[in-house]
Design an enzyme around this catalytic site. Sequence first.
Site, PDB file in Angstrom:
ATOM      1  N   LYS A  13     -50.044 -80.385  30.723  1.00 33.82           N
ATOM      2  CA  LYS A  13     -49.183 -79.268  31.133  1.00 33.82           C
ATOM      3  C   LYS A  13     -48.612 -79.491  32.532  1.00 33.82           C
ATOM      4  CE  LYS A  13     -52.322 -76.007  30.916  1.00 33.82           C
ATOM      5  NZ  LYS A  13     -53.527 -76.762  30.578  1.00 33.82           N
ATOM      6  N   ARG A  88     -54.355 -66.962  31.538  1.00 33.40           N
ATOM      7  CA  ARG A  88     -55.479 -67.628  30.890  1.00 33.40           C
ATOM      8  C   ARG A  88     -56.374 -66.634  30.179  1.00 33.40           C
ATOM      9  NH1 ARG A  88     -55.664 -72.461  34.233  1.00 33.40           N
ATOM     10  NH2 ARG A  88     -57.277 -73.929  33.662  1.00 33.40           N
ATOM     11  N   ARG A 122     -59.457 -89.247  34.718  1.00 31.90           N
ATOM     12  CA  ARG A 122     -58.402 -88.847  35.669  1.00 31.90           C
ATOM     13  C   ARG A 122     -58.855 -89.060  37.120  1.00 31.90           C
ATOM     14  NH1 ARG A 122     -55.480 -83.145  34.852  1.00 31.90           N
ATOM     15  NH2 ARG A 122     -57.439 -82.210  35.541  1.00 31.90           N
ATOM     16  N   ARG A 155     -61.709 -85.168  40.624  1.00 26.74           N
ATOM     17  CA  ARG A 155     -61.897 -83.735  40.871  1.00 26.74           C
ATOM     18  C   ARG A 155     -63.301 -83.343  40.409  1.00 26.74           C
ATOM     19  NH1 ARG A 155     -56.695 -80.779  38.205  1.00 26.74           N
ATOM     20  NH2 ARG A 155     -58.324 -79.329  37.604  1.00 26.74           N
ATOM     21  N   ARG A 166     -65.243 -76.186  30.916  1.00 31.85           N
ATOM     22  CA  ARG A 166     -63.828 -75.778  30.899  1.00 31.85           C
ATOM     23  C   ARG A 166     -63.321 -75.653  29.460  1.00 31.85           C
ATOM     24  NH1 ARG A 166     -61.229 -80.214  34.473  1.00 31.85           N
ATOM     25  NH2 ARG A 166     -59.256 -79.094  34.359  1.00 31.85           N
TER      26      ARG A 166
HETATM   27  P1  AMP Z   1     -56.242 -76.027  36.241  1.00 38.67           P
HETATM   28  O1  AMP Z   1     -55.760 -76.928  37.305  1.00 38.67           O
HETATM   29  O2  AMP Z   1     -55.126 -75.205  35.617  1.00 38.67           O
HETATM   30  O3  AMP Z   1     -57.093 -76.717  35.207  1.00 38.67           O
HETATM   31  O4  AMP Z   1     -57.175 -74.924  36.952  1.00 38.67           O
HETATM   32  C1  AMP Z   1     -58.345 -75.313  37.634  1.00 38.67           C
HETATM   33  C2  AMP Z   1     -59.284 -74.138  37.784  1.00 38.67           C
HETATM   34  O5  AMP Z   1     -58.648 -73.077  38.534  1.00 38.67           O
HETATM   35  C3  AMP Z   1     -59.715 -73.464  36.485  1.00 38.67           C
HETATM   36  O6  AMP Z   1     -60.790 -74.152  35.868  1.00 38.67           O
HETATM   37  C4  AMP Z   1     -60.129 -72.090  37.008  1.00 38.67           C
HETATM   38  O7  AMP Z   1     -61.365 -72.125  37.682  1.00 38.67           O
HETATM   39  C5  AMP Z   1     -59.068 -71.808  38.056  1.00 38.67           C
HETATM   40  N1  AMP Z   1     -57.887 -71.162  37.465  1.00 38.67           N
HETATM   41  C6  AMP Z   1     -56.624 -71.680  37.353  1.00 38.67           C
HETATM   42  N2  AMP Z   1     -55.788 -70.810  36.767  1.00 38.67           N
HETATM   43  C7  AMP Z   1     -56.530 -69.697  36.498  1.00 38.67           C
HETATM   44  C8  AMP Z   1     -56.241 -68.452  35.893  1.00 38.67           C
HETATM   45  N3  AMP Z   1     -55.022 -68.161  35.419  1.00 38.67           N
HETATM   46  N4  AMP Z   1     -57.246 -67.553  35.793  1.00 38.67           N
HETATM   47  C9  AMP Z   1     -58.477 -67.809  36.269  1.00 38.67           C
HETATM   48  N5  AMP Z   1     -58.827 -68.970  36.831  1.00 38.67           N
HETATM   49  C10 AMP Z   1     -57.858 -69.921  36.960  1.00 38.67           C
END
Ligand code: AMP
Length: 209
Positions: A13, A88, A122, A155, A166
Amino acid sequence: MKLVFLGPPGAGKGTMATRLADHLTIPHISTGDIFRFNIKNQTELGKRVKAILDSGELVPDDLTIELVEDRLTKDDAKNGFILDGFPRTIPQAEALSKRESLDAVVNFELKDEEVIKRLSGRRVHPASGRTYHVLFSPPTVEGQDDETGEPLVQRDDDKEEAIANRLRVYRAQTEPLIAYYRDKGTLDDLDSAPAPDLVFTALKEVLRV
Ligand code: AMP
């Protein structure tokens, strides 16, 4: 265009949002990137969310919704945006629907085993956000960023335990959004397994841009 990108972690994404945002000249708004920026800069918000991100759990809805609402009031988001990683949860989607009407929601589909393969390999260059993959797109010199030569890192949430969490969180809390948007008639499914250039071409076709 006002777009939402849905899909499991590692489906690409972020990569597709960066490319499409450039193509359409609209901002790419990634809640994950905003949280990581705050963690890196040790802001109050960063301190509150660090442990949550490291574990792969979700940041509370009220905090996340406020952050996105604030970002969407900025001038550059008036004519369009790509939301990557938001909403989310159903409450986040409901909050978004109160202020924005979306042109499309793209559902990036990828099997769990592929997600695990992608995320565990990654590597990131923290300063620029450039990403690599140990197998699929390795840097020229192992462990080093191509442009600066600085070290690449994994990360914390790309480590094995956090990946499993996740995925669990995604299936339980975010996957229901697929049915939510399908019912509204705004959902487009996209197979994320092919190589990035192919996925990008398919994405542009689906959105007719
Ligand atoms: P991502 O980079 O989109 O995988 O996001 C990394 C982390 O940020 C996720 O595993 C959550 O802990 C937090 N996070 C990102 N977007 C959201 C969201 N919309 N709602 C809640 N937590 C979020």
